[in-house]
Scaffold this active site. Structure first.
Site, short mmCIF file in Angstrom:
data_model
loop_
_atom_site.label_atom_id
_atom_site.label_comp_id
_atom_site.label_asym_id
_atom_site.label_seq_id
_atom_site.Cartn_x
_atom_site.Cartn_y
_atom_site.Cartn_z
N ARG A 25 0.79 -1.22 0.00
CA ARG A 25 0.00 0.00 0.00
C ARG A 25 0.83 1.28 0.00
O ARG A 25 0.29 2.38 -0.08
CB ARG A 25 -0.97 -0.01 1.21
CG ARG A 25 -2.22 -0.81 0.91
CD ARG A 25 -3.18 -0.74 2.07
NE ARG A 25 -2.84 -1.68 3.12
CZ ARG A 25 -3.32 -1.63 4.36
NH1 ARG A 25 -4.14 -0.67 4.69
NH2 ARG A 25 -2.96 -2.53 5.26
N LYS A 32 8.63 -0.78 2.42
CA LYS A 32 7.92 0.08 3.36
C LYS A 32 8.80 0.49 4.55
O LYS A 32 8.83 1.67 4.92
CB LYS A 32 6.68 -0.64 3.87
CG LYS A 32 5.93 0.11 4.95
CD LYS A 32 4.56 -0.46 5.20
CE LYS A 32 4.60 -1.68 6.09
NZ LYS A 32 3.25 -2.13 6.44
N GLY A 92 2.40 -15.97 7.20
CA GLY A 92 1.74 -15.49 8.41
C GLY A 92 2.71 -15.17 9.53
O GLY A 92 3.87 -15.59 9.51
N TYR A 115 7.55 -5.30 15.47
CA TYR A 115 7.30 -5.20 14.03
C TYR A 115 8.09 -4.05 13.42
O TYR A 115 8.30 -3.03 14.08
CB TYR A 115 5.80 -4.99 13.77
CG TYR A 115 4.98 -6.14 14.31
CD1 TYR A 115 4.76 -7.27 13.53
CD2 TYR A 115 4.49 -6.12 15.60
CE1 TYR A 115 4.04 -8.35 14.03
CE2 TYR A 115 3.77 -7.20 16.11
CZ TYR A 115 3.55 -8.31 15.31
OH TYR A 115 2.86 -9.37 15.81
N TYR A 377 29.05 37.23 -0.45
CA TYR A 377 29.47 35.84 -0.44
C TYR A 377 30.86 35.73 0.17
O TYR A 377 31.82 36.32 -0.33
CB TYR A 377 29.49 35.25 -1.86
CG TYR A 377 30.10 33.86 -1.85
CD1 TYR A 377 29.52 32.84 -1.09
CD2 TYR A 377 31.28 33.58 -2.54
CE1 TYR A 377 30.10 31.58 -1.01
CE2 TYR A 377 31.86 32.31 -2.48
CZ TYR A 377 31.26 31.32 -1.72
OH TYR A 377 31.83 30.08 -1.63
N ASN A 388 34.25 45.04 9.31
CA ASN A 388 33.01 45.38 8.63
C ASN A 388 33.14 45.01 7.15
O ASN A 388 34.03 45.50 6.47
CB ASN A 388 32.73 46.88 8.77
CG ASN A 388 31.29 47.18 8.38
OD1 ASN A 388 30.86 46.83 7.28
ND2 ASN A 388 30.56 47.82 9.26
N ASN A 397 36.81 32.85 -4.58
CA ASN A 397 37.60 31.80 -3.92
C ASN A 397 37.89 30.61 -4.83
O ASN A 397 38.57 29.69 -4.43
CB ASN A 397 36.88 31.31 -2.66
CG ASN A 397 35.51 30.73 -2.95
OD1 ASN A 397 34.83 31.16 -3.88
ND2 ASN A 397 35.09 29.75 -2.18
N TYR A 398 37.39 30.64 -6.04
CA TYR A 398 37.47 29.45 -6.89
C TYR A 398 37.93 29.85 -8.28
O TYR A 398 37.38 30.77 -8.89
CB TYR A 398 36.07 28.82 -6.96
CG TYR A 398 36.00 27.50 -7.67
CD1 TYR A 398 36.89 26.47 -7.36
CD2 TYR A 398 35.02 27.26 -8.62
CE1 TYR A 398 36.79 25.24 -7.99
CE2 TYR A 398 34.91 26.03 -9.26
CZ TYR A 398 35.80 25.03 -8.95
OH TYR A 398 35.70 23.82 -9.57
N SER A 416 31.89 48.63 0.14
CA SER A 416 30.87 47.91 -0.61
C SER A 416 31.37 47.52 -2.00
O SER A 416 32.25 48.16 -2.57
CB SER A 416 29.63 48.79 -0.78
OG SER A 416 29.08 49.03 0.50
C1 UD1 Z 1 -1.64 -8.86 13.45
C2 UD1 Z 1 -2.35 -9.77 14.44
C3 UD1 Z 1 -3.61 -9.10 14.96
C4 UD1 Z 1 -3.28 -7.75 15.55
C5 UD1 Z 1 -2.51 -6.90 14.57
C6 UD1 Z 1 -2.02 -5.63 15.22
C7 UD1 Z 1 -1.83 -12.00 13.61
C8 UD1 Z 1 -2.35 -13.20 12.91
N1 UD1 Z 1 -2.68 -10.99 13.76
O1 UD1 Z 1 -2.50 -8.74 12.33
O2 UD1 Z 1 -4.24 -9.91 15.93
O3 UD1 Z 1 -4.47 -7.09 15.96
O4 UD1 Z 1 -1.35 -7.62 14.08
O5 UD1 Z 1 -1.48 -4.79 14.25
O6 UD1 Z 1 -0.70 -12.00 14.04
N2 UD1 Z 1 4.85 -10.40 8.73
C9 UD1 Z 1 5.93 -11.17 8.36
N3 UD1 Z 1 5.72 -12.37 7.77
C10 UD1 Z 1 4.49 -12.87 7.56
C11 UD1 Z 1 3.39 -12.09 7.94
C12 UD1 Z 1 3.58 -10.88 8.53
O7 UD1 Z 1 7.07 -10.74 8.53
O8 UD1 Z 1 4.39 -13.99 7.03
C13 UD1 Z 1 5.06 -9.09 9.32
C14 UD1 Z 1 4.57 -7.98 8.42
O9 UD1 Z 1 5.63 -7.47 7.63
C15 UD1 Z 1 4.05 -6.95 9.39
C16 UD1 Z 1 3.69 -7.73 10.64
O10 UD1 Z 1 4.31 -8.99 10.51
O11 UD1 Z 1 5.05 -6.03 9.75
C17 UD1 Z 1 2.20 -7.87 10.89
O12 UD1 Z 1 1.63 -8.62 9.86
P1 UD1 Z 1 0.18 -8.38 9.35
O13 UD1 Z 1 -0.17 -9.38 8.33
O14 UD1 Z 1 -0.01 -6.96 8.97
O15 UD1 Z 1 -0.69 -8.66 10.65
P2 UD1 Z 1 -2.10 -8.09 10.93
O16 UD1 Z 1 -3.04 -8.59 9.90
O17 UD1 Z 1 -2.00 -6.64 11.08
#
Ligand code: UD1
Ligand code: CA
Length: 474
Positions: A25, A32, A92, A115, A377, A388, A397-398, A416
């Site tokens: 985003r 980011k 995840g 994070y 300058y 003054n 200078n250059y 002046s």
């Molecule tokens: C997560 C939480 C949620 C919480 C929220 C707060 C989980 C499943 N959910 O959701 O409960 O309310 O944070 O902001 O944990 N990342 C990785 N690898 C991955 C996935 C994510 O490095 O495979 C990193 C992302 O770069 C990001 C952070 O983890 O910086 C959070 O990931 P994101 O998917 O945004 O979690 P949320 O959906 O916000």
């Protein structure tokens, strides 16, 4: 006495920083977490927090642009500060933590999960989280009660108020959607617990991901869960440019609030101030002022509207008038600069120096009480005391190949519109007449004059008019 480096009572501590996401985003070619707030890359905020709590080991889980992010963090914190683990595919938060724990396979202590995109988390908050995890031996998590919990994981508590589990928004029931307490995603827990808990995660949920949040229910059934409540702002992730600048504004507001206890900010919402800036009591800061880097503002100094200071040291009682740009320079006590002056790197103004409008200086020192008030300058110049420098004076200078030095000794007077062709020296108390081109050293105490004699030709205006009989002048 120097304060001791802060040490945790719960040593050893390790930090896991999750930052494998791309940050789609942001619509950027740059990852980011490399976008900056207050001149500092976003990812560095988490590393700073890890250092604040005295983490013995900092592991970052990276994916998108792993090498670039590593390079930026290493150049900032030094090689070896951070252990990088690659998460090729984002399966995840739970999967990311499982990978991040690999270098901590034998680690026996508390692990804190942070994070790369949560730059507003305060050091005190994290310390409180570590404290409560350490004391209780439980999983400690940050939560917040928010007006709009949409998108967040909800904190499910039982009748006695104990946390039972976290349910992700997409997996929550209608009733659970109404829970206003949300999961901050930031935790502290014993390493051993995290290793076991993350080994058992399954992706059978609405998003098909390995949810780190599953560890909460597991902790509730084993070591227990405690929470630290914070303002939503502190745990907010930055996902787009609007949130980036909004977070930066919050950081600025915190800094201004701190300095504002002793210094006056005429327009506190309309300044930009980096965390590295120092300000002494009774300084006064105007509207749209930008203070960057290692800038220091002395006591009773006044920084007027629109001034931009980068690594500038402003002495006690000095006055920087509107719209000056000052970089890598020193302004002495009681000095007066601007409006519209440009002090470039290597400028050193002594006490009570006056540098006025449209004056540019570079690698130039002016001694106590000297003045260069208008349209001048001065480059590669050493100016003594009580000199003054007249309007429109220019140091040449250059020569197109190298820079040469000009020296103007104490008490000299430069008329002046003078050009000082470097290398050149003007001796003590010498007077250089207006309009001079000085190409050789001027001896102390003399009058140096270099002027083409002025010839006056009678009747010229009429002769000129006669050449254009059909035209009126002007
Ligand atoms: C997560 C939480 C949620 C919480 C929220 C707060 C989980 C499943 N959910 O959701 O409960 O309310 O944070 O902001 O944990 N990342 C990785 N690898 C991955 C996935 C994510 O490095 O495979 C990193 C992302 O770069 C990001 C952070 O983890 O910086 C959070 O990931 P994101 O998917 O945004 O979690 P949320 O959906 O916000
Ligand atoms: Ca998400």
């Amino acid at each position: 006495m120097k304060s001791r480096p802060r040490k945790s009572k719960h040593e050893p501590l390790a930090c896991l920083i999750l930052a494998a996401g791309q940050g789609t985003r942001m619509n950027s070619v740059k990852n980011k977490v490399l976008h900056t707030l207050l001149g500092v890359p976003m990812a560095a905020y988490a590393v700073e927090r890890a250092r604040d709590i005295g983490a013995a080991m900092i592991v970052t889980v990276l994916g998108h642009q792993k090498d670039e992010v590593t390079r930026v963090l290493e150049s900032r914190f030094g090689p070896g500060t951070i252990t990088v683990v690659e998460q090729k595919e984002q399966k995840g938060t739970g999967h990311a933590v499982r990978l991040g724990l690999r270098p901590l396979a034998t680690f026996d202590g508390l692990v804190v999960i942070l994070y790369g995109d949560v730059p507003l988390l305060r050091a005190e908050t994290l310390a409180a989280l570590v404290e409560s995890a350490g004391k209780s031996g439980s999983l400690a998590m940050l939560t917040s009660v928010v007006r709009d919990p949409t998108g967040y994981g909800r904190v499910v508590r039982d009748d006695t108020g104990l946390i039972r589990e976290v349910v992700e928004h997409k997996d929550a029931t209608h009733a659970q959607h109404r829970i206003a307490e949300v999961n901050g995603g930031i935790y502290a827990a014993p390493a051993d617990f995290l290793r076991k808990a993350t080994a058992k995660l399954s992706p059978h949920n609405a998003q098909g991901e390995y949810y780190l949040t599953e560890i909460v229910a597991r902790a509730a059934a084993t070591i227990g869960v405690v929470s630290v409540q914070v303002a939503a702002e502190e745990m907010a992730g930055v996902n787009d440019r609007e949130q980036l600048v909004a977070a930066e504004r919050i950081l600025v507001a915190r800094i201004v609030r701190e300095h504002g206890k002793v210094a006056t900010f005429r327009a506190p919402r309309h300044v930009y101030l980096e965390a590295t800036v120092t300000i002494e009591p009774d300084a006064e800061i105007g509207r749209n002022v930008v203070l960057r880097g290692r800038t220091h503002v002395g006591a009773f100094a006044r920084i007027d509207d629109g001034v931009i200071l980068t690594n500038a040291v402003v002495g006690r009682g000095a006055h920087v008038l509107p719209y000056c740009v000052v970089t890598d320079s020193l302004i002495g006590e009681g000095a007066k600069v601007g409006p519209f002056a440009h002090l470039r790197p290597g400028t050193e103004l002594g006490p009570d120096v006056h540098v006025g409008n449209f004056v540019e200086t570079k690698k130039t020192r002016l001694g106590r009480g000297s003045k260069a008030n208008h349209l001048t300058y001065l480059g590669d110049t050493i100016v003594g005391e009580k000199v003054n420098v007249g309007a429109g004076t220019i140091t040449c200078n250059y020569n197109g190949y190298e820079k040469q030095q000009t020296i103007i000794e104490d008490g000299a007077f430069i008329g002046s519109d003078t050009q000082l062709v470097a290398p050149v020296r003007v001796g003590k108390r010498a007077v250089v007449a207006a309009g001079a081109t000085i190409i050789e050293d001027v001896r102390p105490g003399v009058l140096a004059i270099s002027r083409v004699p002025c010839k006056q030709i009678d009747g010229y205006a009429d002769r000129l008019a006669a050449r254009y009989p059909s035209k009126k002048p002007g």
